[in-house]
Structures are given as structure tokens and as C-alpha cells.
Design an enzyme around this catalytic site. Sequence first.
Site, short mmCIF file in Angstrom:
data_model
loop_
_atom_site.label_atom_id
_atom_site.label_comp_id
_atom_site.label_asym_id
_atom_site.label_seq_id
_atom_site.Cartn_x
_atom_site.Cartn_y
_atom_site.Cartn_z
N GLU A 6 -2.11 -7.14 7.25
CA GLU A 6 -0.79 -7.12 7.87
C GLU A 6 -0.79 -8.00 9.11
O GLU A 6 -1.85 -8.34 9.65
CB GLU A 6 -0.44 -5.67 8.24
CG GLU A 6 0.95 -5.49 8.84
CD GLU A 6 2.07 -5.90 7.90
OE1 GLU A 6 2.24 -7.12 7.66
OE2 GLU A 6 2.82 -5.02 7.45
N HIS A 38 0.83 -1.21 0.00
CA HIS A 38 0.00 0.00 0.00
C HIS A 38 0.86 1.26 0.00
O HIS A 38 2.02 1.25 0.42
CB HIS A 38 -0.94 0.02 1.22
CG HIS A 38 -0.21 0.06 2.53
ND1 HIS A 38 0.31 1.23 3.05
CD2 HIS A 38 0.10 -0.91 3.40
CE1 HIS A 38 0.90 0.97 4.21
NE2 HIS A 38 0.79 -0.33 4.44
N GLY A 39 0.27 2.36 -0.46
CA GLY A 39 0.96 3.64 -0.44
C GLY A 39 1.15 4.13 0.99
O GLY A 39 0.58 3.60 1.95
#
Length: 191
Positions: free
Chosen positions: A90, A14-15
Amino acid sequence: MPPFHVRHLHLVRHGQSTWNVEGRLQGQTAHPELTDLGRAQAQSAADLLAERVTGTVAVVSSDLVRARQTADVIARTLGVRVVDDPDLREQSVGDLEGLLTSALEATPDTDDGRHVSEVKWGGGESLEDVHRRLAAPIARALTASHDHVVWVTHGITACVALARLAGRSHRDVEWDPIVNGAVVSTSLSRP
């Protein structure tokens, strides 16, 4: 020997999120959003994937906000919908989530014979748990009807996935940093 169908798996971290900037442990905390830089990183990843992807594609994302916001940009660019998959979250680090990494203190090695990858930090998940959790999405990617599968996930999860895909155990994860917005592509084959 039967022919092999090759599928391409693209792992995208992800960014940049607001908690990346603050230096906080995110784990499975759902709400940290992308920053302006994070949105730009998502678009860069999307543009790169648009160059790499030929044929059919599925975009599968962790359901945590930072990943889903990244996946939405990628899916829009590729002209597909996002499928949420909580297995791509995560590693949970339990009650350590939200703490500043600068405030963490080193803990002594385990003295009960467990490998460090088998410790459930903060009461969350061990790397062994994450390794086991990734068996299901890998199996789904192997049997996907698409030529390309894009996973939008997280740094630790991506490293553990790469170890599992290479046939390595949770004790043998390579920790080369995967930066925010990075795309790591690999091929999957099955008869």
C-alpha cells in the site's frame, strides 16, 4: 503482425483487517491481521478466482500481513505457492499510519504548484511514487509465463495500478472504492 498472447491479471484487495474495523490508516504498517470476516472475504475471492482461472496461474502478494494472509487462502485454493512482492504494498503515509481516520484534519491545498497526487502525506509516498513503483510488477506480469496472474494488494495500490494499466497518469486515478476481498480482473496483451 505477430500474434498476441493474452494474460489475465486479477487484482484482489486484501480481506478486512483489524485496522479496517478500527478505522486506522494502515499504509505500509505490516502487522494488522485479517478479522474473521476478512478470512471469509479471502475465501470468497479464492472461490471466485477458482471459477475464472483456467490454465496456469501465479499468485503474487504484497508482503504486508493482511495481504499475505489473503494470498495464502487464494493460493491454497488454487493449488499454487505465493510469491511476495514488496512493490505491491500500500501507499506509505509515513507518520500518519496508525492514526484514526476520524482524527485527521483537512489540510490546505498545496500552494507550491504540486498536484495533490504529488504530495508525500505524512512524509511517506505520493501517488506519483506509487504509480512509478508499479511499473516493475506490471512489466513482470506482462512477461509472466502464466495465463493468469493474481495480485493480492491494497485499495489505493489497486486503484493506481488500474490507472497505470489504462495508460493514465498518477493525476488521473479513478477512485471507485475497491472493497475488501474484491476481485478486479483485466486482460494484458503483448506481442
